[in-house]
Enzyme design. Sequence first.
Site, PDB file in Angstrom:
ATOM      1  N   GLY A 231      26.612  34.444  36.590  1.00 47.45           N
ATOM      2  CA  GLY A 231      25.398  34.687  37.348  1.00 47.45           C
ATOM      3  C   GLY A 231      25.687  34.857  38.826  1.00 47.45           C
ATOM      4  O   GLY A 231      26.812  35.125  39.241  1.00 47.45           O
ATOM      5  N   HIS A 238      36.936  40.034  38.153  1.00 49.09           N
ATOM      6  CA  HIS A 238      38.324  39.755  37.798  1.00 49.09           C
ATOM      7  C   HIS A 238      38.991  41.039  37.330  1.00 49.09           C
ATOM      8  O   HIS A 238      38.324  41.993  36.935  1.00 49.09           O
ATOM      9  CB  HIS A 238      38.438  38.657  36.729  1.00 49.09           C
ATOM     10  CG  HIS A 238      37.620  38.895  35.497  1.00 49.09           C
ATOM     11  ND1 HIS A 238      36.637  38.034  35.075  1.00 49.09           N
ATOM     12  CD2 HIS A 238      37.638  39.887  34.572  1.00 49.09           C
ATOM     13  CE1 HIS A 238      36.075  38.487  33.963  1.00 49.09           C
ATOM     14  NE2 HIS A 238      36.682  39.610  33.628  1.00 49.09           N
ATOM     15  N   HIS A 278      39.946  43.801  46.957  1.00 41.02           N
ATOM     16  CA  HIS A 278      40.712  42.648  46.458  1.00 41.02           C
ATOM     17  C   HIS A 278      41.160  42.874  45.020  1.00 41.02           C
ATOM     18  O   HIS A 278      42.347  42.695  44.693  1.00 41.02           O
ATOM     19  CB  HIS A 278      39.852  41.385  46.540  1.00 41.02           C
ATOM     20  CG  HIS A 278      40.485  40.172  45.930  1.00 41.02           C
ATOM     21  ND1 HIS A 278      41.202  39.240  46.664  1.00 41.02           N
ATOM     22  CD2 HIS A 278      40.528  39.733  44.640  1.00 41.02           C
ATOM     23  CE1 HIS A 278      41.647  38.295  45.862  1.00 41.02           C
ATOM     24  NE2 HIS A 278      41.256  38.562  44.616  1.00 41.02           N
ATOM     25  N   GLU A 279      40.243  43.260  44.157  1.00 39.28           N
ATOM     26  CA  GLU A 279      40.584  43.388  42.737  1.00 39.28           C
ATOM     27  C   GLU A 279      41.559  44.530  42.475  1.00 39.28           C
ATOM     28  O   GLU A 279      42.362  44.469  41.542  1.00 39.28           O
ATOM     29  CB  GLU A 279      39.313  43.568  41.903  1.00 39.28           C
ATOM     30  CG  GLU A 279      38.337  42.401  41.977  1.00 39.28           C
ATOM     31  CD  GLU A 279      38.924  41.075  41.526  1.00 39.28           C
ATOM     32  OE1 GLU A 279      39.863  41.078  40.704  1.00 39.28           O
ATOM     33  OE2 GLU A 279      38.451  40.029  42.003  1.00 39.28           O
ATOM     34  N   HIS A 282      44.980  43.238  42.401  1.00 34.07           N
ATOM     35  CA  HIS A 282      45.379  42.689  41.106  1.00 34.07           C
ATOM     36  C   HIS A 282      45.768  43.800  40.140  1.00 34.07           C
ATOM     37  O   HIS A 282      46.746  43.673  39.388  1.00 34.07           O
ATOM     38  CB  HIS A 282      44.234  41.873  40.503  1.00 34.07           C
ATOM     39  CG  HIS A 282      43.970  40.568  41.188  1.00 34.07           C
ATOM     40  ND1 HIS A 282      44.984  39.746  41.638  1.00 34.07           N
ATOM     41  CD2 HIS A 282      42.805  39.933  41.496  1.00 34.07           C
ATOM     42  CE1 HIS A 282      44.449  38.672  42.192  1.00 34.07           C
ATOM     43  NE2 HIS A 282      43.129  38.758  42.118  1.00 34.07           N
TER      44      HIS A 282
END
Length: 366
Positions: A231, A238, A278-279, A282
């Site tokens: 939520g 991610h 940011h992701e 990754h």
Amino acid sequence: MKFTLFIPITFLLLFSISSASAHFFPNITSIPPSLIPNTTTWEAFNKLMGCHNGQKKVDGLTKFKKYLQYFGYLNSSYSSFSDDFDEYLESAVKTYQLNFNLNPTGELDEQTLKHIVRPRCGNADVINGTSTMNSGKQPRPYSANSTIHTVAHYTFFPGRPRWPESKTELTYAFSPENQLPENVKSLFARAFERWSEVTPLTFTETTSFNSADLKIGFFSGDHGDGEPFDGVLGTLAHAFSPPVGRFHLDGDENWVTDGNFNNGSPASAVDLESVVVHEIGHLLGLGHSSVEDSIMYPTIPSGTRKVELANDDIMGVQELYGSNPNYNGSEPSLIPREEGDWSGAHYVHCSLWGFVFPLIIGIFLL
């Protein structure tokens, strides 16, 4: 499955049917009051102020332990989910404090809780019981043009996965069910360009979702990968390491697209581009950094914009891929677009009808 489990393994991936909406707002003033929560996901942790080893039956410690386990600070085998503050919890808190450059007292002091309640990336900080966020590494040569001389805090996924040297052109696609507006797609393109500017990699949008290297989607709650969203605020997004290439964002967030927070913002406003940049790190193989100014720092307060790659980010990604031949070793020069140029609806509801992927069996080699 957490960040710690994104290491290459053979697995089945089955997405379940769900429906939700992603909220995109051209500016902070367009967020309806009805979508601004009275409290945030982890705000209740503030009542744990001053908790330390030896205390018994402290209401809220069970949930806090699950938070720490989710992000890798408590071993996956830890099962003492009582409201007692034990030595394992103290050790986990100390590791967290070291990662975030705090005084490692093992006590839940004000500065520690200030970080814990921030919204953050859903990828874990501790990988298989080992954290490297707090370990300064002497920088290694990564670019013939490099003029950066500092201690590095960037990290990689276990086994240091990266995209093959022969694959410098990566494609990305958005879930067809999302039906993203063009201004949001442009924001993603700009975020990819920030990484392309300092590496030899290029990123091209494709309409073929199934064949794209990087698959992007907005989801709500449990979306079938073992990492349910929670939520508004809490975990924001991610992403999986190479060569998985999956990138999921929480459709329940109040995503702001103009990046202008100069006049304050509701506690739930999240800058979309900051999270996307940011992701992408990754997706390229970078883990989290303990440098607070870096893009790969795990947390970002609501109402904050952080989109420029820091030296630590550049050093890390260039150690994996080398430098863009046109990069001269200075700070990236990508110029943000004009602010406040969106027109149209008060805010956009992006339809997020769930879909069922075929069973996919993937073998990912280190």
